[in-house]
Write a protein that holds these residues in place. Structure first.
Motif, short mmCIF file in Angstrom:
data_model
loop_
_atom_site.label_atom_id
_atom_site.label_comp_id
_atom_site.label_asym_id
_atom_site.label_seq_id
_atom_site.Cartn_x
_atom_site.Cartn_y
_atom_site.Cartn_z
N LEU A 91 0.84 -1.15 -0.10
CA LEU A 91 -0.09 0.15 0.02
C LEU A 91 1.10 1.23 -0.09
O LEU A 91 1.82 1.30 0.80
CB LEU A 91 -0.89 -0.02 1.30
N VAL A 92 0.36 2.24 -0.74
CA VAL A 92 1.22 3.50 -0.92
C VAL A 92 0.11 4.61 -0.43
O VAL A 92 -1.00 4.85 -0.96
CB VAL A 92 1.80 3.68 -2.23
N SER A 93 0.79 5.25 0.45
CA SER A 93 -0.01 6.44 0.85
C SER A 93 0.78 7.78 0.76
O SER A 93 2.03 7.75 1.00
CB SER A 93 -0.37 6.32 2.46
N TYR A 94 0.09 8.70 0.13
CA TYR A 94 0.86 10.10 0.13
C TYR A 94 0.11 11.27 0.38
O TYR A 94 -1.35 11.04 0.19
CB TYR A 94 1.46 10.01 -1.33
N ASP A 121 -8.16 8.55 -2.78
CA ASP A 121 -7.42 9.55 -3.70
C ASP A 121 -6.03 9.46 -3.46
O ASP A 121 -5.12 9.54 -4.20
CB ASP A 121 -7.83 10.97 -3.35
N GLY A 122 -5.52 9.30 -2.07
CA GLY A 122 -4.32 9.36 -1.56
C GLY A 122 -3.69 7.90 -1.01
O GLY A 122 -2.66 7.66 -0.37
N ILE A 149 5.09 3.75 2.51
CA ILE A 149 4.58 2.34 1.94
C ILE A 149 4.43 1.34 3.18
O ILE A 149 5.17 1.27 4.07
CB ILE A 149 5.85 1.94 0.92
N PHE A 150 3.41 0.83 3.04
CA PHE A 150 3.00 -0.26 4.06
C PHE A 150 3.04 -1.76 3.27
O PHE A 150 2.48 -1.87 2.14
CB PHE A 150 1.55 -0.22 4.41
#
Length: 275
Positions: A91-94, A121-122, A149-150
């Motif tokens: 998972l990518v959070s930004y 969205d993020g 990044i998870f």
């Protein structure tokens, strides 16, 4: 089509090809000389091809700086990596402010191009084996410090996970691409559910002449090459029971086994012929 040809054959030719041979080969595949010349101009502008005359023979040379990019493409196009149900997710959070809107748009496009699905969205998700690719992409876009990044097991969703995945990846659209590929090329290498798998070191022969194999293989790869970038290889638990993806993956692999070598032989023959 020209970019596909370059990726498939130019390295095999030592990185150089006569202009006349290039025009001849692309014309065989249905691309007019004028279209090829226009495409060459674009690839020259992007640094992929460099004009290179050898012994008074006009030709084009592959820019050595482009080789690593072609090799990355090879790995994605020709080595399909399906995820098992017990493997982790990435998972990518930004978070990028409005002042960085253009970079935010570019990041979204990059994540989609890597096969990530949009949870929100993020927050984006993909099979865990894409971690290295997304790390490189974040660094390349200079946003690594804006993203986290998870690596996690299957997310717990309110609805069945397959239903959530269908929205995150727009699986209906992706299934249609697989189905269209099957429709176009299944006649060239029919798949049978009862057929035994080929031995690992087997080299099945094409029923086509080398010239015909070249045309088929070039068109096949040109149509296939975008699919592995939007289909990241989701596990069975994320896919509907009638998913056509594995059939098209198997079809592409079978066409590669039968058509790639005679196609290369045809390219070598035309390229080595006297101008």
């Amino acid at each position: 089509m020209l970019r596909t040809f370059v990726g498939l054959h130019l390295r095999d030719l030592g990185g150089w090809i006569r202009v006349a041979a290039l025009l001849d080969l692309l014309a065989t595949a249905g691309v007019s000389n004028s279209s090829t010349r226009s495409a060459v101009s674009r690839l020259k502008g992007k640094g992929l091809l460099i004009p290179d005359k050898r012994e008074a023979v006009a030709g084009y040379r592959l820019d050595s700086a482009a080789v690593s990019g072609l090799e990355r493409g090879d790995r994605r196009i020709f080595t399909y990596r399906g995820q098992r149900d017990d493997e982790p997710w990435c998972l990518v959070s930004y978070s990028l402010p409005e002042v960085d809107r253009s970079k935010r748009v570019q990041l979204r496009r990059t994540l989609m191009g890597l096969g990530f699905g949009a949870v929100t969205d993020g927050l984006w998700i993909a099979p865990g084996h894409l971690r290295a690719e997304v790390e490189d992409a974040l660094v390349g876009l200079d946003v690594r410090d804006r993203a986290t990044i998870f690596i996690t097991q299957t997310p717990l969703t309110a609805e069945p996970f397959a239903q959530a995945a269908a929205k995150w990846w727009q699986l209906d659209t992706l299934a249609a691409r697989h189905t269209e590929f099957l429709r176009r090329y299944e006649h060239a290498a029919p798949l049978s559910e009862n057929s035994a798998p080929l031995p690992e070191n087997s080299a099945p022969k094409s029923s086509l002449e080398p010239r015909e194999a070249f045309v088929l293989w070039l068109h096949c790869v040109d149509e296939w090459k975008a699919i592995p970038y939007v289909d990241p290889g989701l596990p069975p638990s994320a896919l509907p029971s009638d998913w056509p993806g594995m059939r098209s993956v198997e079809l592409f692999a079978q066409l590669r086994r039968t058509q790639a070598e005679p196609a290369r032989a045809h390219v070598r023959e035309i390229s080595s012929a006297e101008s």
